[in-house]
Design a protein around this motif. Structure first.
Motif, PDB file in Angstrom:
ATOM      1  N   MET A  39       4.663  -5.610   2.313  1.00 38.22           N
ATOM      2  CA  MET A  39       3.901  -4.371   2.497  1.00 38.22           C
ATOM      3  C   MET A  39       3.331  -4.179   3.893  1.00 38.22           C
ATOM      4  SD  MET A  39       1.647  -3.717  -0.916  1.00 38.22           S
ATOM      5  CE  MET A  39       2.417  -3.374  -2.479  1.00 38.22           C
ATOM      6  N   GLY A  40       3.166  -5.256   4.654  1.00 40.37           N
ATOM      7  CA  GLY A  40       2.423  -5.121   5.898  1.00 40.37           C
ATOM      8  C   GLY A  40       3.253  -4.943   7.149  1.00 40.37           C
ATOM      9  N   LEU A  41       4.504  -5.405   7.119  1.00 38.53           N
ATOM     10  CA  LEU A  41       5.318  -5.447   8.328  1.00 38.53           C
ATOM     11  C   LEU A  41       6.768  -5.126   7.981  1.00 38.53           C
ATOM     12  CD1 LEU A  41       3.940  -8.892   9.554  1.00 38.53           C
ATOM     13  CD2 LEU A  41       3.397  -6.705  10.651  1.00 38.53           C
ATOM     14  N   VAL A  42       7.542  -4.796   9.007  1.00 38.92           N
ATOM     15  CA  VAL A  42       8.995  -4.692   8.877  1.00 38.92           C
ATOM     16  C   VAL A  42       9.578  -5.756   9.788  1.00 38.92           C
ATOM     17  CG1 VAL A  42      11.039  -3.250   9.147  1.00 38.92           C
ATOM     18  CG2 VAL A  42       8.887  -2.228   8.347  1.00 38.92           C
ATOM     19  N   MET A  43      10.179  -6.772   9.187  1.00 38.68           N
ATOM     20  CA  MET A  43      10.586  -7.956   9.945  1.00 38.68           C
ATOM     21  C   MET A  43      11.586  -7.644  11.053  1.00 38.68           C
ATOM     22  SD  MET A  43       8.911 -10.574   8.825  1.00 38.68           S
ATOM     23  CE  MET A  43       7.527  -9.454   8.637  1.00 38.68           C
ATOM     24  N   SER A  44      12.439  -6.634  10.836  1.00 41.43           N
ATOM     25  CA  SER A  44      13.469  -6.318  11.833  1.00 41.43           C
ATOM     26  C   SER A  44      12.947  -5.450  12.975  1.00 41.43           C
ATOM     27  CB  SER A  44      14.660  -5.635  11.157  1.00 41.43           C
ATOM     28  OG  SER A  44      14.244  -4.426  10.525  1.00 41.43           O
ATOM     29  N   PHE A  45      11.723  -4.916  12.836  1.00 43.55           N
ATOM     30  CA  PHE A  45      11.127  -4.096  13.894  1.00 43.55           C
ATOM     31  C   PHE A  45      10.575  -4.976  15.008  1.00 43.55           C
ATOM     32  CE2 PHE A  45       9.763   0.089  11.581  1.00 43.55           C
ATOM     33  CZ  PHE A  45      11.085   0.322  11.247  1.00 43.55           C
ATOM     34  N   GLU A  46      10.464  -4.391  16.182  1.00 45.43           N
ATOM     35  CA  GLU A  46       9.663  -5.034  17.220  1.00 45.43           C
ATOM     36  C   GLU A  46       8.210  -5.098  16.745  1.00 45.43           C
ATOM     37  OE1 GLU A  46       9.963  -2.953  20.903  1.00 45.43           O
ATOM     38  OE2 GLU A  46      12.120  -3.332  21.135  1.00 45.43           O
ATOM     39  N   ALA A  47       7.465  -6.091  17.229  1.00 45.38           N
ATOM     40  CA  ALA A  47       6.061  -6.220  16.832  1.00 45.38           C
ATOM     41  C   ALA A  47       5.282  -4.950  17.151  1.00 45.38           C
ATOM     42  CB  ALA A  47       5.431  -7.421  17.537  1.00 45.38           C
ATOM     43  N   SER A  48       5.580  -4.313  18.281  1.00 44.57           N
ATOM     44  CA  SER A  48       4.861  -3.090  18.665  1.00 44.57           C
ATOM     45  C   SER A  48       5.086  -1.975  17.656  1.00 44.57           C
ATOM     46  CB  SER A  48       5.301  -2.626  20.057  1.00 44.57           C
ATOM     47  OG  SER A  48       6.688  -2.335  20.079  1.00 44.57           O
ATOM     48  N   GLU A  49       6.283  -1.959  17.026  1.00 44.25           N
ATOM     49  CA  GLU A  49       6.568  -0.945  16.005  1.00 44.25           C
ATOM     50  C   GLU A  49       5.856  -1.283  14.693  1.00 44.25           C
ATOM     51  OE1 GLU A  49      11.038   0.220  17.621  1.00 44.25           O
ATOM     52  OE2 GLU A  49      10.788  -1.486  16.261  1.00 44.25           O
ATOM     53  N   SER A  50       5.867  -2.558  14.310  1.00 42.56           N
ATOM     54  CA  SER A  50       5.132  -2.959  13.095  1.00 42.56           C
ATOM     55  C   SER A  50       3.642  -2.689  13.240  1.00 42.56           C
ATOM     56  CB  SER A  50       5.353  -4.455  12.821  1.00 42.56           C
ATOM     57  OG  SER A  50       6.597  -4.694  12.200  1.00 42.56           O
ATOM     58  N   ALA A  51       3.141  -2.749  14.473  1.00 45.84           N
ATOM     59  CA  ALA A  51       1.703  -2.622  14.721  1.00 45.84           C
ATOM     60  C   ALA A  51       1.195  -1.188  14.649  1.00 45.84           C
ATOM     61  CB  ALA A  51       1.362  -3.217  16.088  1.00 45.84           C
ATOM     62  N   ILE A  52       2.091  -0.216  14.452  1.00 43.42           N
ATOM     63  CA  ILE A  52       1.622   1.167  14.304  1.00 43.42           C
ATOM     64  C   ILE A  52       2.001   1.750  12.946  1.00 43.42           C
ATOM     65  CG2 ILE A  52       1.677   1.572  16.795  1.00 43.42           C
ATOM     66  CD1 ILE A  52       4.234   3.291  16.296  1.00 43.42           C
ATOM     67  N   LEU A  53       2.537   0.930  12.044  1.00 40.80           N
ATOM     68  CA  LEU A  53       2.950   1.444  10.737  1.00 40.80           C
ATOM     69  C   LEU A  53       1.784   2.137  10.039  1.00 40.80           C
ATOM     70  CD1 LEU A  53       5.076  -1.582   9.441  1.00 40.80           C
ATOM     71  CD2 LEU A  53       5.927   0.630  10.234  1.00 40.80           C
ATOM     72  N   GLY A  54       2.020   3.357   9.606  1.00 45.36           N
ATOM     73  CA  GLY A  54       0.977   4.147   8.962  1.00 45.36           C
ATOM     74  C   GLY A  54       0.130   4.936   9.930  1.00 45.36           C
ATOM     75  N   PHE A  55       0.191   4.572  11.207  1.00 47.26           N
ATOM     76  CA  PHE A  55      -0.606   5.267  12.223  1.00 47.26           C
ATOM     77  C   PHE A  55       0.284   5.882  13.306  1.00 47.26           C
ATOM     78  CE2 PHE A  55      -3.260   1.816  10.524  1.00 47.26           C
ATOM     79  CZ  PHE A  55      -4.364   2.542  10.098  1.00 47.26           C
ATOM     80  N   HIS A  56       1.576   5.980  13.028  1.00 46.99           N
ATOM     81  CA  HIS A  56       2.524   6.417  14.052  1.00 46.99           C
ATOM     82  C   HIS A  56       2.366   7.888  14.436  1.00 46.99           C
ATOM     83  CE1 HIS A  56       4.229   6.547   9.997  1.00 46.99           C
ATOM     84  NE2 HIS A  56       4.877   7.634  10.357  1.00 46.99           N
ATOM     85  N   HIS A  57       1.630   8.672  13.606  1.00 46.27           N
ATOM     86  CA  HIS A  57       1.385  10.073  13.962  1.00 46.27           C
ATOM     87  C   HIS A  57       0.136  10.231  14.838  1.00 46.27           C
ATOM     88  CE1 HIS A  57       4.596  11.534  11.468  1.00 46.27           C
ATOM     89  NE2 HIS A  57       4.084  10.982  10.376  1.00 46.27           N
ATOM     90  N   ASP A  58      -0.557   9.138  15.106  1.00 45.23           N
ATOM     91  CA  ASP A  58      -1.769   9.210  15.924  1.00 45.23           C
ATOM     92  C   ASP A  58      -1.414   9.722  17.324  1.00 45.23           C
ATOM     93  OD1 ASP A  58      -4.036   8.507  17.605  1.00 45.23           O
ATOM     94  OD2 ASP A  58      -4.705   7.264  15.933  1.00 45.23           O
ATOM     95  N   PRO A  59      -2.154  10.710  17.835  1.00 48.79           N
ATOM     96  CA  PRO A  59      -1.848  11.268  19.166  1.00 48.79           C
ATOM     97  C   PRO A  59      -1.868  10.239  20.290  1.00 48.79           C
ATOM     98  CG  PRO A  59      -3.400  12.673  17.988  1.00 48.79           C
ATOM     99  CD  PRO A  59      -3.246  11.434  17.167  1.00 48.79           C
ATOM    100  N   ILE A  60      -2.592   9.128  20.101  1.00 49.31           N
ATOM    101  CA  ILE A  60      -2.657   8.151  21.196  1.00 49.31           C
ATOM    102  C   ILE A  60      -1.297   7.522  21.474  1.00 49.31           C
ATOM    103  CG2 ILE A  60      -5.073   7.594  20.711  1.00 49.31           C
ATOM    104  CD1 ILE A  60      -4.093   4.902  19.570  1.00 49.31           C
ATOM    105  N   TYR A  61      -0.367   7.619  20.507  1.00 51.98           N
ATOM    106  CA  TYR A  61       0.960   7.040  20.704  1.00 51.98           C
ATOM    107  C   TYR A  61       1.994   8.072  21.138  1.00 51.98           C
ATOM    108  CZ  TYR A  61      -1.094   3.232  17.997  1.00 51.98           C
ATOM    109  OH  TYR A  61      -1.909   2.226  17.539  1.00 51.98           O
ATOM    110  N   GLY A  62       1.564   9.315  21.290  1.00 54.47           N
ATOM    111  CA  GLY A  62       2.519  10.388  21.511  1.00 54.47           C
ATOM    112  C   GLY A  62       2.665  10.813  22.957  1.00 54.47           C
TER     113      GLY A  62
END
Length: 523
Positions: A356-379
């Protein structure tokens, strides 16, 4: 726990590693490692996450080849270039995350790779007989015709041990073997390991739990930053000494916190019911309150509704009936989902970081924004900015001491404890009002446990409401300002921990009764 009985004549080396070096790019995982494991012993290896323990054992089991150094089995130098080579040398390994096929039977799983040639029926009969022999000799009893997916975690681990022994393992490597076990299952494992030791098998036992090291091992080696910094007879050391050697400084083995100052109710749970797939209540009319400035511990034997309750409050699992209030306002259970709960200031640290917490095949930076990827700070306009995502995790890695501090490394390439820190950084750095922490220190080393506990206490002291779910009763008692207990999906009681040692001993007994379903009303 009392220390295990020690053999007086452990002199013959089963395995010796000499000057082992291994690097991954610029990261040196093992540096001139020398290790001698005596035959017929249980040898513990401890160290922080990223200290090089798993890499060293992966070299011994043939997943990696060392850049330099020598491996000796007995007194004979050998080359181990694959797991097949390791098995041929009498080495077996049980990984923290089991390598079993859920849809196959126990017998089928044990046979994989050892079918016995073209005559599979003969091979099956031979292995069935071997399983019966191992059950008789070592107490490793498992129904060979049971589907692995229907077995509990403790029995699945037993299947992994059987796979190694069927292949003739004389040396058994166990990587964090109790990370997913309940206390009774761990006790069963220790009894089995003691039997294996008495029968002359050699066990290499990797763990973060110092009480287990003191209880079951004959000797222990401490790794720090890729090197072995201490090897000693277990009877000649102590948990504080091992902790200090692991981290390179004094480590607090207790939680340092001031008395809580409970504030207003942040999360109120009123008579909620959560159903399983078969319609049976897994959480059965449970009510409690989380207050700001307070850590509430949720105790219970694994499988008694804690996981389902946590998932329901995080919006992952539907609530069949009852009420949930956040900051005094009723939240429609039908509208609960993870996104809505995040918007309401609820942070969720899932119990199973891989599922539930991570996607093993993703880069760590991608796993670290899961659920928050729509946040404007990343856009950057309508698109994600990779540079911003990477820079954000680089900052968090520094704050949370994630090793190696490489945001673009695949999530799967971090140790379990460092994966956990990535989840914690993602969930805790959002200034949540409510923190739901499921098994926050599962599979995490002693230094990281201290760090995580400090972070949870800091959130409490900042006025946040914290719920900690843990099967580690010591952790629940040390962290919590209030403890609630679930058994069979029902709330069986509530207790307040006391710093007084004698009261603490009484509390352990009371919590044990509550965990067994002996409620205050029944008592």
């Amino acid at each position: 726990m009392e220390p295990a009985s020690r053999s007086a004549s452990l002199t013959t080396p089963a395995i010796e590693l000499r000057a082992i070096n291994k690097s991954f790019g610029t990261v040196q995982a093992n540096r001139d490692v020398n290790l001698l494991v005596q035959a017929g012993s249980i040898h513990g290896i401890v160290g922080e996450n990223g200290a090089g323990k798993s890499t060293l054992m992966s070299i011994l089991y043939g997943f990696y080849e060392a850049d330099s150094g020598t491996i000796l089995i007995g007194d004979k130098p050998v080359r181990i270039a694959s797991s097949r080579d390791a098995i041929a040398q009498g080495i077996g390994m049980v990984h923290q995350h089991f390598m079993l096929v859920d849809s196959l039977t126990v017998l089928d799983n044990v046979m994989l790779g050892a079918e016995g040639g073209a005559l599979v029926a003969k091979g099956a009969a031979r292995i069935r007989g071997k399983l019966a022999e191992l059950a008789r000799d070592y107490g490793l009893v498992v129904d060979p015709d049971a589907l692995v997916g229907d077995l509990g975690v403790g029995l699945q681990q037993r299947v992994e041990i059987l796979k190694a022994l069927v292949r003739g393992a004389q040396v058994l490597i166990l990587d964090e073997p109790t990370a997913v076990l309940t206390p009774p299952e761990a006790d069963q494992l220790f009894a089995m390991l003691d039997t294996l030791r008495r029968e002359g098998k050699t066990v290499v036992f990797i763990t973060h739990k110092l009480r287990e090291i003191m209880h079951i091992t004959d000797r222990v080696s401490v790794m720090r930053r890729g090197e072995i910094v201490l090897t000693t007879e277990t009877s000649a050391t102590s948990p504080p000494a091992l902790a200090d050697a692991m981290v390179g400084r004094r480590v607090l083995l207790t939680v340092d916190k001031t008395p809580s100052r409970p504030g207003p109710a942040r999360l109120e749970v009123r008579d909620i019911v959560v159903l399983g797939d078969n319609g049976v209540p897994l959480v059965d009319h449970v009510s409690f309150t989380l207050r700001g400035g307070e850590i509430t511990g949720l105790a219970g034997v694994a499988g008694n509704g804690q996981s389902e309750l946590l998932e329901a409050l995080a919006g992952i699992r539907p609530i069949a009936s009852g009420e949930v209030l956040i900051d005094g306002k009723r939240v429609d259970p039908a509208a609960l989902n993870p996104k809505a709960m995040r918007a309401l200031g609820v942070s969720h640290i899932p119990e199973d970081r891989h599922r539930m917490g991570l996607v093993m095949s993703f880069e760590a930076s991608e796993s670290a924004i899961l659920g928050f990827h729509h946040d404007p700070i990343y856009g950057a306009g309508p698109w994600l900015s990779r540079a911003r995502v990477v820079a954000d995790l680089a900052r968090k890695m520094l704050a949370y001491d994630v090793r190696p501090p490489l945001p673009r490394l695949k999530t799967a390439n971090f140790s379990g404890g460092n994966q956990q820190k990535i989840v914690l950084a993602r969930e805790m750095e959002r200034d949540p009002g409510i923190v739901l922490a499921g098994q926050p220190t599962r599979g995490v080393d002693i230094g990281a446990i201290e760090f995580i506990h400090k972070r949870l206490v800091a959130l409490r002291d900042a006025g946040k409401a914290v719920l900690v779910v843990s099967v580690e009763l010591d952790e629940i008692m040390a962290l919590s300002d209030k403890i609630i207990v679930l058994c069979g999906g029902k709330l069986t009681g509530e207790r307040t921990p006391s710093p007084d040692r004698h009261e603490g001993e009484t509390l352990v007994g009371e919590l044990g009764l509550l965990m067994a379903g002996v409620t205050d009303r029944a008592a």
